[in-house]
Motif scaffolding. Structure first.
Motif, PDB file in Angstrom:
ATOM      1  N   VAL A 295       0.832  -1.202   0.000  1.00  0.00           N
ATOM      2  CA  VAL A 295       0.000   0.000   0.000  1.00  0.00           C
ATOM      3  C   VAL A 295       0.867   1.253   0.000  1.00  0.00           C
ATOM      4  O   VAL A 295       0.574   2.222  -0.717  1.00  0.00           O
ATOM      5  N   GLY A 296       1.940   1.245   0.774  1.00  0.00           N
ATOM      6  CA  GLY A 296       2.819   2.404   0.827  1.00  0.00           C
ATOM      7  C   GLY A 296       3.477   2.699  -0.516  1.00  0.00           C
ATOM      8  O   GLY A 296       3.551   3.859  -0.943  1.00  0.00           O
ATOM      9  N   ARG A 297       3.937   1.677  -1.181  1.00  0.00           N
ATOM     10  CA  ARG A 297       4.564   1.880  -2.495  1.00  0.00           C
ATOM     11  C   ARG A 297       3.527   2.344  -3.517  1.00  0.00           C
ATOM     12  O   ARG A 297       3.836   3.178  -4.374  1.00  0.00           O
ATOM     13  N   TRP A 298       2.318   1.795  -3.434  1.00  0.00           N
ATOM     14  CA  TRP A 298       1.265   2.231  -4.339  1.00  0.00           C
ATOM     15  C   TRP A 298       0.937   3.704  -4.111  1.00  0.00           C
ATOM     16  O   TRP A 298       0.771   4.460  -5.068  1.00  0.00           O
ATOM     17  N   GLU A 299       0.873   4.104  -2.855  1.00  0.00           N
ATOM     18  CA  GLU A 299       0.616   5.512  -2.538  1.00  0.00           C
ATOM     19  C   GLU A 299       1.748   6.402  -3.047  1.00  0.00           C
ATOM     20  O   GLU A 299       1.491   7.472  -3.625  1.00  0.00           O
ATOM     21  N   HIS A 300       2.964   5.985  -2.870  1.00  0.00           N
ATOM     22  CA  HIS A 300       4.098   6.795  -3.330  1.00  0.00           C
ATOM     23  C   HIS A 300       4.081   6.958  -4.850  1.00  0.00           C
ATOM     24  O   HIS A 300       4.445   8.014  -5.371  1.00  0.00           O
ATOM     25  N   ARG A 301       3.646   5.925  -5.541  1.00  0.00           N
ATOM     26  CA  ARG A 301       3.655   5.958  -6.999  1.00  0.00           C
ATOM     27  C   ARG A 301       2.458   6.708  -7.571  1.00  0.00           C
ATOM     28  O   ARG A 301       2.578   7.427  -8.570  1.00  0.00           O
ATOM     29  N   THR A 302       1.292   6.591  -6.928  1.00  0.00           N
ATOM     30  CA  THR A 302       0.061   7.131  -7.524  1.00  0.00           C
ATOM     31  C   THR A 302      -0.567   8.280  -6.734  1.00  0.00           C
ATOM     32  O   THR A 302      -1.406   9.004  -7.277  1.00  0.00           O
ATOM     33  N   ARG A 303      -0.201   8.397  -5.435  1.00  0.00           N
ATOM     34  CA  ARG A 303      -0.850   9.347  -4.531  1.00  0.00           C
ATOM     35  C   ARG A 303      -2.363   9.081  -4.448  1.00  0.00           C
ATOM     36  O   ARG A 303      -3.171   9.986  -4.260  1.00  0.00           O
ATOM     37  N   GLY A 304      -2.715   7.805  -4.576  1.00  0.00           N
ATOM     38  CA  GLY A 304      -4.128   7.427  -4.555  1.00  0.00           C
ATOM     39  C   GLY A 304      -4.797   7.697  -3.228  1.00  0.00           C
ATOM     40  O   GLY A 304      -5.924   8.211  -3.178  1.00  0.00           O
ATOM     41  N   LEU A 305      -4.156   7.368  -2.105  1.00  0.00           N
ATOM     42  CA  LEU A 305      -4.746   7.605  -0.793  1.00  0.00           C
ATOM     43  C   LEU A 305      -4.817   9.100  -0.487  1.00  0.00           C
ATOM     44  O   LEU A 305      -5.781   9.572   0.125  1.00  0.00           O
TER      45      LEU A 305
ATOM     46  N   TYR B 154      10.337  -9.542   9.470  1.00  0.00           N
ATOM     47  CA  TYR B 154      10.867  -8.183   9.559  1.00  0.00           C
ATOM     48  C   TYR B 154      12.167  -8.042   8.772  1.00  0.00           C
ATOM     49  O   TYR B 154      12.432  -7.006   8.163  1.00  0.00           O
ATOM     50  N   GLN B 155      13.002  -9.071   8.805  1.00  0.00           N
ATOM     51  CA  GLN B 155      14.259  -9.007   8.059  1.00  0.00           C
ATOM     52  C   GLN B 155      13.987  -8.887   6.561  1.00  0.00           C
ATOM     53  O   GLN B 155      14.662  -8.121   5.856  1.00  0.00           O
ATOM     54  N   VAL B 156      13.005  -9.617   6.081  1.00  0.00           N
ATOM     55  CA  VAL B 156      12.626  -9.508   4.667  1.00  0.00           C
ATOM     56  C   VAL B 156      12.072  -8.113   4.372  1.00  0.00           C
ATOM     57  O   VAL B 156      12.401  -7.508   3.342  1.00  0.00           O
ATOM     58  N   ALA B 157      11.235  -7.588   5.279  1.00  0.00           N
ATOM     59  CA  ALA B 157      10.671  -6.249   5.090  1.00  0.00           C
ATOM     60  C   ALA B 157      11.770  -5.194   5.031  1.00  0.00           C
ATOM     61  O   ALA B 157      11.735  -4.278   4.198  1.00  0.00           O
ATOM     62  N   ILE B 158      12.758  -5.317   5.914  1.00  0.00           N
ATOM     63  CA  ILE B 158      13.873  -4.367   5.936  1.00  0.00           C
ATOM     64  C   ILE B 158      14.640  -4.405   4.620  1.00  0.00           C
ATOM     65  O   ILE B 158      15.085  -3.369   4.107  1.00  0.00           O
ATOM     66  N   PHE B 159      14.771  -5.593   4.060  1.00  0.00           N
ATOM     67  CA  PHE B 159      15.502  -5.748   2.800  1.00  0.00           C
ATOM     68  C   PHE B 159      14.860  -4.927   1.685  1.00  0.00           C
ATOM     69  O   PHE B 159      15.552  -4.370   0.829  1.00  0.00           O
ATOM     70  N   PHE B 160      13.532  -4.839   1.696  1.00  0.00           N
ATOM     71  CA  PHE B 160      12.832  -4.076   0.665  1.00  0.00           C
ATOM     72  C   PHE B 160      12.629  -2.614   1.063  1.00  0.00           C
ATOM     73  O   PHE B 160      12.688  -1.720   0.216  1.00  0.00           O
ATOM     74  N   GLU B 161      12.375  -2.365   2.345  1.00  0.00           N
ATOM     75  CA  GLU B 161      12.059  -1.003   2.774  1.00  0.00           C
ATOM     76  C   GLU B 161      13.279  -0.090   2.774  1.00  0.00           C
ATOM     77  O   GLU B 161      13.183   1.083   2.397  1.00  0.00           O
ATOM     78  N   GLY B 162      14.419  -0.610   3.230  1.00  0.00           N
ATOM     79  CA  GLY B 162      15.611   0.218   3.371  1.00  0.00           C
ATOM     80  C   GLY B 162      16.003   0.927   2.083  1.00  0.00           C
ATOM     81  O   GLY B 162      16.072   2.174   2.038  1.00  0.00           O
ATOM     82  N   PRO B 163      16.272   0.192   1.013  1.00  0.00           N
ATOM     83  CA  PRO B 163      16.663   0.846  -0.249  1.00  0.00           C
ATOM     84  C   PRO B 163      15.581   1.763  -0.804  1.00  0.00           C
ATOM     85  O   PRO B 163      15.884   2.806  -1.392  1.00  0.00           O
ATOM     86  N   PHE B 164      14.298   1.382  -0.622  1.00  0.00           N
ATOM     87  CA  PHE B 164      13.211   2.197  -1.162  1.00  0.00           C
ATOM     88  C   PHE B 164      13.147   3.546  -0.446  1.00  0.00           C
ATOM     89  O   PHE B 164      12.992   4.599  -1.078  1.00  0.00           O
ATOM     90  N   THR B 165      13.274   3.532   0.875  1.00  0.00           N
ATOM     91  CA  THR B 165      13.249   4.779   1.636  1.00  0.00           C
ATOM     92  C   THR B 165      14.455   5.648   1.296  1.00  0.00           C
ATOM     93  O   THR B 165      14.332   6.874   1.154  1.00  0.00           O
TER      94      THR B 165
END
Length: 226
Positions: A60-70, A201-212
């Protein structure tokens, strides 16, 4: 002749043979696994809740960042962030509830049912709570709940306590809370579910860190061109 052959070619007895194997460790592991029923529907629900939460807020966060839908739906980035945060909190409450239900549904392990383990669990929960609370105070509400994805950026990266101890204190503090709860309840299934939390959480960090980092890199590039 056979006696001579045996003397010339003695059988090598590595480490004293099987007589020196410490079977107590195998018995302990077998005893631990005996108290875990992975086919229990309540265990499966807890695992699904653990895995679903970070998957949901990342998608949802990535979708919001890309589209500003929310942001368009709620008429502003702050209100949209607050609404998503409320949903994330509800999901986290349900995750904690489902883990508690799974722990209560399955047997306690006598080996863990001691005052020492109980107090160790309480200490771990205290440490986890400190990490979670101080992380929230350092980041603020929007910083904690994906404000970056809504374009609500912080002025600079937070490096003070508890981020001076670990890069993701909110996640590891939450993991510590579940570990402490499992220890206090002498729950083998609680330990397994805590391991699932840590891996997720480790998997989430792997994707969230570079994106942020990329979000702030884009902001820095825009500032240079102004």
């Amino acid at each position: 002749m056979s006696g001579v052959a045996d003397e010339r070619n003695p059988v090598l007895d590595c480490c004293g043979g099987l007589n020196n194997v410490d079977y107590s460790k195998l018995d302990t592991m077998e005893g631990f696994l005996r108290y875990i029923d992975v086919c229990d529907p309540r265990f499966c629900v807890a695992v699904i809740a653990i895995i679903f939460n970070p998957f949901f807020w990342n998608v949802v966060g990535r979708w919001e960042h890309r589209t500003r839908g929310l942001t368009r739906l709620f008429g502003g980035s702050y209100l949209a962030c607050y609404c998503l945060a409320a949903l994330i909190l509800l999901l986290n409450v349900y995750r904690s509830h489902s883990m508690t239900v799974a722990m209560k549904a399955q047997a306690r392990w006598e080996v863990m049912a001691s005052p020492e383990v109980f107090y160790l669990g309480a200490a771990v929960m205290t440490l986890g709570s400190i990490l979670v609370v101080t992380s929230f105070l350092a980041l603020g509400f929007t910083g904690t709940f994906l404000g970056d994805y809504f374009g609500i950026l912080m002025e600079e990266k937070v490096t003070g306590f508890p981020f001076s101890l670990t890069e993701n204190p909110m996640y590891w503090g939450s993991t510590a809370n579940y570990l402490g709860l499992a220890l206090m309840n002498a729950s083998p299934v609680g330990l397994v579910l805590t391991a699932v939390v840590a891996i997720t959480y480790q998997v989430a960090i792997f994707f969230e860190g570079p994106f942020t980092e990329d979000i702030y890199r884009q902001r820095a590039q825009c500032c240079k061109h102004k």
